[in-house]
Design an enzyme around this catalytic site. Structure first.
Site, mmCIF file in Angstrom:
data_model
loop_
_atom_site.group_PDB
_atom_site.id
_atom_site.type_symbol
_atom_site.label_atom_id
_atom_site.label_comp_id
_atom_site.label_asym_id
_atom_site.label_seq_id
_atom_site.Cartn_x
_atom_site.Cartn_y
_atom_site.Cartn_z
ATOM 1 N N ASP A 67 20.925 27.176 50.596
ATOM 2 C CA ASP A 67 21.011 28.612 50.881
ATOM 3 C C ASP A 67 21.464 29.402 49.666
ATOM 4 O O ASP A 67 21.902 28.827 48.664
ATOM 5 C CB ASP A 67 21.981 28.858 52.056
ATOM 6 C CG ASP A 67 23.220 27.984 51.962
ATOM 7 O OD1 ASP A 67 23.888 28.002 50.919
ATOM 8 O OD2 ASP A 67 23.512 27.258 52.935
ATOM 9 N N ASP A 136 31.882 27.902 63.505
ATOM 10 C CA ASP A 136 31.021 28.524 64.518
ATOM 11 C C ASP A 136 29.758 27.712 64.788
ATOM 12 O O ASP A 136 28.880 28.145 65.526
ATOM 13 C CB ASP A 136 30.651 29.959 64.090
ATOM 14 C CG ASP A 136 29.802 30.001 62.819
ATOM 15 O OD1 ASP A 136 29.480 28.922 62.263
ATOM 16 O OD2 ASP A 136 29.452 31.114 62.380
ATOM 17 N N HIS A 138 27.544 26.607 62.446
ATOM 18 C CA HIS A 138 26.388 26.752 61.560
ATOM 19 C C HIS A 138 26.137 25.479 60.758
ATOM 20 O O HIS A 138 27.050 24.748 60.408
ATOM 21 C CB HIS A 138 26.474 28.002 60.669
ATOM 22 C CG HIS A 138 27.542 28.010 59.638
ATOM 23 N ND1 HIS A 138 28.296 29.138 59.362
ATOM 24 C CD2 HIS A 138 27.988 27.063 58.784
ATOM 25 C CE1 HIS A 138 29.147 28.868 58.392
ATOM 26 N NE2 HIS A 138 28.979 27.619 58.020
ATOM 27 N N GLU A 143 23.352 30.437 61.737
ATOM 28 C CA GLU A 143 24.477 30.874 62.564
ATOM 29 C C GLU A 143 24.099 30.776 64.054
ATOM 30 O O GLU A 143 22.926 30.560 64.387
ATOM 31 C CB GLU A 143 24.829 32.333 62.208
ATOM 32 C CG GLU A 143 25.250 32.548 60.752
ATOM 33 C CD GLU A 143 26.691 32.094 60.467
ATOM 34 O OE1 GLU A 143 27.179 31.149 61.097
ATOM 35 O OE2 GLU A 143 27.321 32.711 59.586
#
Ligand code: PGA
Length: 267
Positions: A67, A136, A138, A143
């Site tokens: 990313d 969370d 990811h 996400e």
């Protein structure tokens, strides 16, 4: 799915290095996807040590970053590219042409996303992808709510990720809101996928990832669907797993199982 639990991050990193050595030695041009973050730093340190001792040669390896932040140029101190240069690449003998970084400031974001998919296809797919895990859920920067079939695309970061990253960027205002990330589907196309997590702060995320339902609300849970998935944990990160003792026993006795199967064949 194989769950590998060791007492300390140091010992976990040794296991990952063992696996990496096998993969690197098996193929002329192994293709590896690597993450940023705090977690993998100990692994990168060990990769550098192994290289300096002459135990690992990286000259034929191809590396993909998962990313990059939108709006952050490669030479920015907090870009993914800078992270890799500082934590790994400055010390290894990998030719520039074998490194693939996403451009966070392209003329056309969609074209850049397409380029990532094409680059992966051009090298024949990714052999081994390592990921950290966000609290969370990811994986990469997929996400919660990410399609489990998604390809490389622009993704908004969650408020909790922005808060976490603000420690690196200095403040929430300075933290990017968007990133380009390989999609969940892109990740799942890899021949082998591994997640690594350390510490009590990751224990809930690990529990949901390994023993929770597979859901786009917690994208890392998709790893349960991968035919060759490994989850590397220290004791703290593994502390909520119901089947922790079983996973440990299974891994520790794997060699015995192979010996047994080998002997059976010979009979
Ligand atoms: P960390 O990040 O390694 O810094 O905990 C992991 C992630 O957010 O994927």
């Amino acid at each position: 799915m194989e769950i590998i639990i060791k007492e300390t991050p140091e010992k976990v990193a040794d296991e990952i290095l063992k696996r990496l050595k096998k993969i690197i030695n098996k193929k002329r041009h192994p293709v590896i996807g690597l993450p940023t973050g705090n977690t993998p730093k100990i692994i990168y340190k060990k990769m550098i040590e192994a290289h300096k001792k002459g135990e690992m040669d990286f000259s034929d390896i191809i590396i993909f970053a998962h990313d990059e932040y939108v709006g952050i140029p490669g030479n920015h101190p907090n870009s993914t590219k800078t992270y890799f240069k500082e934590n790994l690449l400055n010390e290894l003998n990998i030719p520039e042409k074998n490194l693939f970084f996403i451009n966070g400031t392209p003329d056309d974001l969609k074209v850049e996303c397409r380029k990532v998919e094409e680059a992966i296809r051009d090298v024949g797919g990714i052999d081994f992808q390592l990921f950290g895990i966000g609290k969370d859920g990811h994986i990469g920067f997929n996400e919660p709510g990410s399609s489990l079939n998604s390809r490389t695309r622009v993704k908004p970061l969650t408020f909790s990720t922005i808060r976490y990253l603000s420690k690196i960027f200095g403040s929430e205002e300075e933290t990017p809101r968007f990133c380009i990330t390989m999609g969940v589907g892109t990740i799942m196309d890899s021949k082998e996928v591994a997640i690594v997590a350390f510490g009590y702060e990751k224990k809930d995320a690990v529990k949901r990832c390994v023993e929770g339902p597979i859901t786009s609300a917690f994208p890392a849970s998709i790893i349960q669907m991968h035919p060759k998935a490994k989850v590397y944990l220290d004791e703290k990160a593994a502390s909520l797993l119901d089947e922790k003792e079983y996973y440990k026993w299974a891994y520790e006795n794997k060699e015995k199982m192979y010996d047994y199967l080998k002997n059976k064949k010979e009979v």
